[in-house]
Design an enzyme around this catalytic site. Sequence first.
Site, PDB file in Angstrom:
ATOM      1  N   GLU A 148       0.842  -1.278   0.029  1.00  0.00           N
ATOM      2  CA  GLU A 148       0.050   0.028   0.090  1.00  0.00           C
ATOM      3  C   GLU A 148       0.738   1.259  -0.279  1.00  0.00           C
ATOM      4  O   GLU A 148       0.547   2.326   0.871  1.00  0.00           O
ATOM      5  CB  GLU A 148      -0.832   0.139   1.115  1.00  0.00           C
ATOM      6  CG  GLU A 148      -1.731  -1.210   1.164  1.00  0.00           C
ATOM      7  CD  GLU A 148      -2.609  -1.494   2.254  1.00  0.00           C
ATOM      8  OE1 GLU A 148      -2.879  -0.513   3.273  1.00  0.00           O
ATOM      9  OE2 GLU A 148      -3.445  -2.418   2.398  1.00  0.00           O
ATOM     10  N   ASP A 192      -1.245  -3.924  -3.253  1.00  0.00           N
ATOM     11  CA  ASP A 192      -2.058  -2.977  -3.098  1.00  0.00           C
ATOM     12  C   ASP A 192      -3.628  -3.348  -3.184  1.00  0.00           C
ATOM     13  O   ASP A 192      -4.100  -4.252  -3.784  1.00  0.00           O
ATOM     14  CB  ASP A 192      -1.694  -1.521  -3.927  1.00  0.00           C
ATOM     15  CG  ASP A 192      -1.663  -0.293  -3.011  1.00  0.00           C
ATOM     16  OD1 ASP A 192      -2.623  -0.093  -2.187  1.00  0.00           O
ATOM     17  OD2 ASP A 192      -0.771   0.683  -3.308  1.00  0.00           O
ATOM     18  N   GLU A 255      -5.599 -11.148  -1.221  1.00  0.00           N
ATOM     19  CA  GLU A 255      -6.332 -10.788  -0.013  1.00  0.00           C
ATOM     20  C   GLU A 255      -7.942 -11.127  -0.332  1.00  0.00           C
ATOM     21  O   GLU A 255      -8.613 -10.007  -0.106  1.00  0.00           O
ATOM     22  CB  GLU A 255      -6.161  -9.763   0.456  1.00  0.00           C
ATOM     23  CG  GLU A 255      -4.672  -9.530   0.844  1.00  0.00           C
ATOM     24  CD  GLU A 255      -4.435  -8.190   1.656  1.00  0.00           C
ATOM     25  OE1 GLU A 255      -5.203  -7.357   2.122  1.00  0.00           O
ATOM     26  OE2 GLU A 255      -3.176  -7.773   1.856  1.00  0.00           O
TER      27      GLU A 255
HETATM   28  O1  9MR Z   1      -6.927  -8.050   8.836  1.00  0.00           O
HETATM   29  C1  9MR Z   1      -5.965  -7.383   9.489  1.00  0.00           C
HETATM   30  C2  9MR Z   1      -6.478  -6.616  10.640  1.00  0.00           C
HETATM   31  O2  9MR Z   1      -6.592  -7.781  11.746  1.00  0.00           O
HETATM   32  C3  9MR Z   1      -5.242  -5.984  11.340  1.00  0.00           C
HETATM   33  O3  9MR Z   1      -5.748  -5.231  12.474  1.00  0.00           O
HETATM   34  C4  9MR Z   1      -4.967  -4.914  10.161  1.00  0.00           C
HETATM   35  C5  9MR Z   1      -3.595  -4.118  10.675  1.00  0.00           C
HETATM   36  O4  9MR Z   1      -2.523  -4.940  10.807  1.00  0.00           O
HETATM   37  O5  9MR Z   1      -4.395  -5.624   8.982  1.00  0.00           O
HETATM   38  C6  9MR Z   1      -5.452  -6.222   8.746  1.00  0.00           C
HETATM   39  O6  9MR Z   1      -5.023  -6.910   7.283  1.00  0.00           O
HETATM   40  C7  9MR Z   1      -4.691  -5.931   6.195  1.00  0.00           C
HETATM   41  C8  9MR Z   1      -3.602  -6.589   5.541  1.00  0.00           C
HETATM   42  O7  9MR Z   1      -2.632  -6.634   6.255  1.00  0.00           O
HETATM   43  C9  9MR Z   1      -3.074  -5.481   4.246  1.00  0.00           C
HETATM   44  N1  9MR Z   1      -4.495  -5.245   3.493  1.00  0.00           N
HETATM   45  C10 9MR Z   1      -5.510  -4.825   4.163  1.00  0.00           C
HETATM   46  C11 9MR Z   1      -5.981  -5.894   5.347  1.00  0.00           C
HETATM   47  C12 9MR Z   1      -7.474  -5.550   5.930  1.00  0.00           C
HETATM   48  O8  9MR Z   1      -7.401  -4.393   6.453  1.00  0.00           O
END
Ligand code: 9MR
Length: 352
Positions: A148, A192, A255
């Site tokens: 991102e 991203d 994802e």
């Molecule tokens: O699902 C994840 C959530 O539990 C965490 O709090 C957050 C911060 O670390 O990250 C979420 O996962 C994200 C991923 O790492 C990157 N893309 C978006 C995902 C959803 O927010």
Amino acid sequence: MYKILFFLLIPIITISQEISEPSLKKHSEFPIGTSIRFVEFMKDKKLKKLQKHHFDSYTAGNDMKMYQIVTREGNYNWARVDSIINYTTLNNQRLFGHTLIWHSATPKWVEKKAMSNPQWLEKFMKEYINKYVGRYKGKVDGWDVVNEGLNTKGSGFREESIWYKTMGKKYIEKAFKYAHKADPKAKLFYNDFNIERDTLKFNSMMKMIEDFLERDVPISGIGFQMHIRMDIPNEIIEYTLKRAASTGLQIHLSEVDIIFNSHDDSKGGGIQTYNNLTTEMLNEQAIKYEELVNIYKKTVPKSQQYGITFWGFNDRDTWINRFFKIKDWPCIYDEKLNPKPAFYGFLNGLKN
Ligand code: 9MR
């Protein structure tokens, strides 16, 4: 008498716990993965069974993020990643590393120190990547090196990220170079969200990636997070995936989930339009999942299909409801860990 009955019942109980739906990985020509939160996962027998049955690629939900690895300066915590590697090795699964550099997973202490001592950040980045990627060399198949790095919407870089503010846009290519040096064989991804639908954002990414390729910055793949909505047109997904694949890089749907409602991408920013899940919605979602697999197979040449990974594959554990404060049903399994029509839609896509 009771003893005999007990022994007679055991096989019946065991059989009823077996998974009757076909295995996704067995029907796929590319790896199928899901994100997992390791601690909860280890305690959940059904989840473990399903994970082993369907998936041959493992992405850590949060366990491999920077805030888990370096809680304090100089204090690297490897224990959990070591356990994950034991698990994936034992179960013959590919481990995908999510993620090395992400503004949102950067611990507060790093941000604070970078603000008072900007030169330090690059040294830290180099040390972090070296140690981390080096330690798991040959064990982690690929990494989301930078996650991102672009603005949430439209064109341009995410300028408010501590990494951008301190090191400028070069931080992205530097991260790739350090990772490549630490493990020359690891596949290195830029990852991203919304790049499948926001063409301004997609174009910014392509410009960056094409420039990397021209200058031999060691990038191997593009991760489309693919947090999509039912109403995102297939045509736009097809267009962006096809163009991304034209770079020759690996393409990972990293994802995946598909929601009915919508959100503005900020925490708590959900817009609840659908309050109840109907049979019609379930069937439409199944079609959308099937179409997504079809698009992936059609637009990405076989040699570039790094795989499809769900961001949690069930409606019980999905991040969507917690994060956007809505009620939605984005996954292929329901809240009780039973397969939804979406599961069969996805499976059909794999089989087609
Ligand atoms: O699902 C994840 C959530 O539990 C965490 O709090 C957050 C911060 O670390 O990250 C979420 O996962 C994200 C991923 O790492 C990157 N893309 C978006 C995902 C959803 O927010």
